[in-house]
Design an enzyme around this catalytic site. Structure first.
Site, PDB file in Angstrom:
ATOM      1  N   ALA A 225       0.796  -1.237   0.000  1.00 12.05           N
ATOM      2  CA  ALA A 225       0.000   0.000   0.000  1.00 12.05           C
ATOM      3  C   ALA A 225       0.821   1.276   0.000  1.00 12.05           C
ATOM      4  O   ALA A 225       0.359   2.312  -0.494  1.00 12.05           O
ATOM      5  CB  ALA A 225      -0.947   0.002   1.195  1.00 12.05           C
ATOM      6  N   ASP A 248       2.027  -2.906   4.394  1.00 14.00           N
ATOM      7  CA  ASP A 248       3.333  -2.522   3.857  1.00 14.00           C
ATOM      8  C   ASP A 248       4.423  -2.965   4.822  1.00 14.00           C
ATOM      9  O   ASP A 248       4.157  -3.196   6.017  1.00 14.00           O
ATOM     10  CB  ASP A 248       3.408  -1.002   3.638  1.00 14.00           C
ATOM     11  CG  ASP A 248       4.473  -0.635   2.605  1.00 14.00           C
ATOM     12  OD1 ASP A 248       4.140  -0.580   1.406  1.00 14.00           O
ATOM     13  OD2 ASP A 248       5.640  -0.434   2.991  1.00 14.00           O
ATOM     14  N   ASP A 293       0.414  -3.976  -5.938  1.00 12.61           N
ATOM     15  CA  ASP A 293       1.069  -2.852  -6.625  1.00 12.61           C
ATOM     16  C   ASP A 293       2.533  -2.901  -6.206  1.00 12.61           C
ATOM     17  O   ASP A 293       2.967  -2.171  -5.316  1.00 12.61           O
ATOM     18  CB  ASP A 293       0.396  -1.546  -6.217  1.00 12.61           C
ATOM     19  CG  ASP A 293       0.977  -0.340  -6.917  1.00 12.61           C
ATOM     20  OD1 ASP A 293       1.516  -0.502  -8.030  1.00 12.61           O
ATOM     21  OD2 ASP A 293       0.918   0.769  -6.349  1.00 12.61           O
ATOM     22  N   CYS A 346       4.532   0.541 -11.906  1.00 15.11           N
ATOM     23  CA  CYS A 346       4.672   1.804 -12.640  1.00 15.11           C
ATOM     24  C   CYS A 346       5.949   1.734 -13.467  1.00 15.11           C
ATOM     25  O   CYS A 346       6.752   2.660 -13.507  1.00 15.11           O
ATOM     26  CB  CYS A 346       4.667   3.018 -11.704  1.00 15.11           C
ATOM     27  SG  CYS A 346       5.934   2.997 -10.419  1.00 15.11           S
TER      28      CYS A 346
END
EC number: 2.1.1.-
Length: 399
Positions: A225, A248, A293, A346
């Site tokens: 997160a 996390d 993510d 990303c």
């Protein structure tokens, strides 16, 4: 534009910290701007933009500059922008005509795009003909994109409220909660931000939470997160109903998640520090939706983090790939049979994206999953950050 010594010194000291002390550009700029409360908005804008642009074009600036003296490097950058230098002693020895001649020379792509040779080779190998346009786009300044918090407002109402304060925005197609600022500015000072009406979040990043298809009342785990940007978006999509477990390895990041959730009017987010494999095992088969993510090279967000390219290496990217696959193998068990998992980065590199998903699906653990769809978001095609988003479903018969 006239130069002022105190702001130029601010830029020079920031550059020294970034390159000589290996500090992160965003943190250095934040500290630099706090160091002199007398600087106005124009001064602060000059410092932030100059530092980021020097970092972005660092290799090319060094190639053109007459020396590696920091003031000479700043002077070279300033002349490259088509400006004139004042007769300061710090700029003694800089010949504007020589700088112009050097700037007009023909350079190879890595030097011209101001990236390491290894990155140019890797990008060309993995992206082929698309690499030219992609690295060109990633060297542009990022637009400021915000996400309307639909728990408190609508995109239209937010647009109108900002317009009342002469902040012009436009709504990009394909991103239902996004607004793009027509002009870069410090939006964090606006009352609407303090009231939780919006978060700053790139348009591509906003696609990640949407891909999870989370519904009100579900139990969702955001396993990597960080500061919670995607957890906040998930909570809004779930109408603040259900449960989101934001996890996390770093507890200090999760503290930011709590603060942001409070400002956003969100009550369904619970934070938990991952203290080891036991934390993960206790949550086996517990989530209707799982977001991974994962840590990545960050090459898709070079627009906003240009110093990333100077901190990476082929070795560090190989290491992060190992971490990504380890997370896929261990964390995926937190998903209930029949549930949906999103793997996102990303990064623009296939080696961190579809290759990782392919390797996972071929593994013993991955046999429980099927790939439903994937989005390969390149900056030059979308106009926003580079991202990868894969949606996978766990078999109903998984144990």
């Amino acid at each position: 534009m006239r130069l002022h010594s105190n702001t130029v010194y601010g830029v020079v000291h920031a550059i020294e910290e970034i390159f000589n002390e290996k500090q992160f550009a965003d943190k250095v700029i934040e500290r630099t701007l706090k160091s002199n409360p007398k600087w106005g908005s124009r001064d602060r804008g000059f410092i932030a933009e100059s530092v980021y642009e020097m970092v972005r074009w660092w290799r090319l600036i060094k190639e053109i500059s007459p020396s590696e003296d920091i003031f000479h490097l700043f002077g070279t950058y300033w002349l490259m922008q088509g400006n004139e230098l004042p007769p300061w002693r710090e700029f003694k020895g800089i010949d504007p005509e020589a700088i112009k001649r050097n700037y007009e020379k023909t350079y190879d792509r890595a030097t011209l795009q101001s990236i390491p040779d290894w990155l140019d080779e890797m990008g060309s190998e993995l992206l082929g003909k698309k690499w030219d346009k992609e690295i060109d786009t990633l060297n542009e300044q990022a637009q400021v994109v915000i996400r309307a918090n639909t728990l408190k407002t609508t995109r239209e109402d937010l647009m109108n409220r900002l317009k009342e304060d002469e902040i012009e925005t436009f709504a990009p197609k394909g991103y239902k909660d996004a607004l793009v600022l027509a002009k870069r500015q410090n939006i964090f000072r606006h009352p609407a931000f303090k009231e939780g009406w919006f978060e700053v979040q790139d348009a591509s990043s906003q696609l990640v939470a949407q891909a999870l298809d989370a519904e009100p009342g579900m139990r969702v785990i955001d396993a990597c997160a960080g500061a919670g940007g995607k957890s906040l978006h998930l909570a809004a999509l779930m109408q603040n109903k259900g449960k989101i477990l934001s996890m996390d390895l770093e507890g200090w990041k999760l503290k930011n998640t709590k603060l942001r959730a409070r400002r956003n009017g969100i009550s369904i987010i619970e934070t938990r520090v991952i203290e080891g494999n036991k934390t993960i095992k206790r949550l086996s088969n517990s989530a209707d939706r799982l977001l991974l993510d994962v840590p990545c090279s960050g090459l898709g967000v070079l627009k906003r983090n240009p110093d990333t390219k100077w901190k990476l290496s082929p070795e560090s990217i190989a290491e992060v790939r190992e971490v990504q696959q380890d997370i896929l193998q261990k964390y995926s068990n937190m998903l209930k049979p029949g549930g949906l998992m999103v793997y996102a980065t990303c990064s623009i590199l296939p080696s961190e994206n579809q290759f990782q998903v392919e390797a996972f699906l071929k593994s013993e653990k991955g046999k429980e999953f099927e790939l439903l769809e994937e989005q390969k978001v390149l900056a030059h095609e979308s106009g926003y950050d580079g991202f990868y988003i894969a949606k996978l479903k766990r078999s109903e018969t998984s144990s």
